[in-house]
Scaffold this motif. Sequence first.
Motif, short mmCIF file in Angstrom:
data_model
loop_
_atom_site.label_atom_id
_atom_site.label_comp_id
_atom_site.label_asym_id
_atom_site.label_seq_id
_atom_site.Cartn_x
_atom_site.Cartn_y
_atom_site.Cartn_z
N TYR A 70 -93.43 33.25 7.59
CA TYR A 70 -92.92 34.44 8.26
C TYR A 70 -91.66 34.89 7.54
O TYR A 70 -90.76 34.09 7.26
N SER A 104 -88.58 44.81 8.80
CA SER A 104 -89.77 44.29 9.47
C SER A 104 -89.80 42.77 9.44
O SER A 104 -89.11 42.13 8.65
N GLN A 106 -92.68 40.00 8.70
CA GLN A 106 -94.00 39.93 8.09
C GLN A 106 -94.56 38.51 8.18
O GLN A 106 -93.81 37.53 8.18
N ARG A 107 -95.87 38.43 8.25
CA ARG A 107 -96.58 37.14 8.22
C ARG A 107 -97.39 37.06 6.94
O ARG A 107 -98.13 37.99 6.60
N THR A 116 -99.21 40.61 6.77
CA THR A 116 -99.35 41.37 8.01
C THR A 116 -97.97 41.69 8.55
O THR A 116 -97.11 40.81 8.58
N THR A 117 -97.74 42.93 8.94
CA THR A 117 -96.47 43.32 9.55
C THR A 117 -96.56 43.13 11.06
O THR A 117 -97.44 43.69 11.71
N LEU A 118 -95.64 42.34 11.62
CA LEU A 118 -95.67 42.01 13.04
C LEU A 118 -94.74 42.88 13.86
O LEU A 118 -95.10 43.35 14.95
N TYR A 119 -93.51 43.07 13.38
CA TYR A 119 -92.50 43.79 14.17
C TYR A 119 -91.70 44.74 13.27
O TYR A 119 -91.25 44.35 12.20
N ASP A 165 -97.28 35.59 17.17
CA ASP A 165 -98.51 36.38 17.07
C ASP A 165 -98.28 37.88 17.19
O ASP A 165 -99.24 38.66 17.24
N GLY A 166 -97.02 38.30 17.24
CA GLY A 166 -96.73 39.72 17.30
C GLY A 166 -96.82 40.34 18.68
O GLY A 166 -96.73 41.56 18.82
N SER A 167 -96.96 39.52 19.73
CA SER A 167 -97.24 40.04 21.06
C SER A 167 -96.01 40.25 21.94
O SER A 167 -96.10 40.91 22.99
#
Length: 320
Positions: A70, A104, A106-107, A116-119, A165-167
């Motif tokens: 991350y 951001s 990223q994962r 993958t961009t999470l936030y 998990d971006g949630s």
Amino acid sequence: MQERKLDYRVVTEGLLFPEGPIAMDDGSVLVVEIKGGRLIRVWPDARKQVVAELGGGPNGAAIGPDGACYVANNGGFHWLTEDIFDTRGYMRPHGRAHDYAGGSIQRVDLETGEVTTLYTYCDGVPINGPNDIVFDANGDMWFTDHGKTYGRVMDSGAVYHAAADGSWIRQAIFPMVTPNGAGLSPDERTLYVSETETGRLWRWPISGRGEVSKQAWPSPNGGILHGQATGYQRFDSMALEANGNICVATLVTGGISVFSPEGEKLEYWQGPEPYCTNICFGGPAMKTAWITVSGRGLLIAVDWPRPGLPLLHQRMGVTA
């Protein structure tokens, strides 16, 4: 306070402003390149392998509970390149990148390099310049938002807590002045954050998911002042020793400043140049310190006198 010089060996060179070192169980060290916009794996024989192209300004990194990497991506700096400190092409960041589009989290899948961009926001507020990241035992991440400087404007910084998990994401601390390094005490009851421009180290008792106990005014951010710079020092990222000491990478007078859990400044280890930006621990008995020497593009290794505190991925035995 004891002052000493680091006795180091160069692991590799030619990195484009490295940061965020992660010691892996297979002997490699992951680093991000802020100027290069990449995640790099460095092997003990000095080989460098590009794991992922990240863009922007990857600034800090940590292995999460799923074995992925991350990355706290600050969105990019503007760069100055000078021939100083006996180094041709010495690099240093200077303000926000001209093509800056936001920060951001990223994962990165370490097997495939997929990003993958999470936030990018929290409750509608943009995350301007994520800097450092650390995972707790529950698999959630604490990360700092250093903010950006552009023209006559400097963003106020913040600290966030978020799910891997971006949630879910929550702002835990605001405002701060250029928050940079983040670390957790061995019992994970205390959050430490360093501020770059003030040269201060703060702490907060953790009271819940995304929550810290805050002091009343005159604390500017609800934190307890744990330690501060000696002379003109700017604080960067950090790692903890197993005994709870906090090791803060120090800019300008580049090196490592060590604070006790009680807030006493115990040691200052002088490094090879002004941009000693981050430190991590690993190796046999957790007594090897890897330090990013960013202006010269080096990753160095030091035999540390005490064992470091294992991070989540080291406790889990992740080798990906």
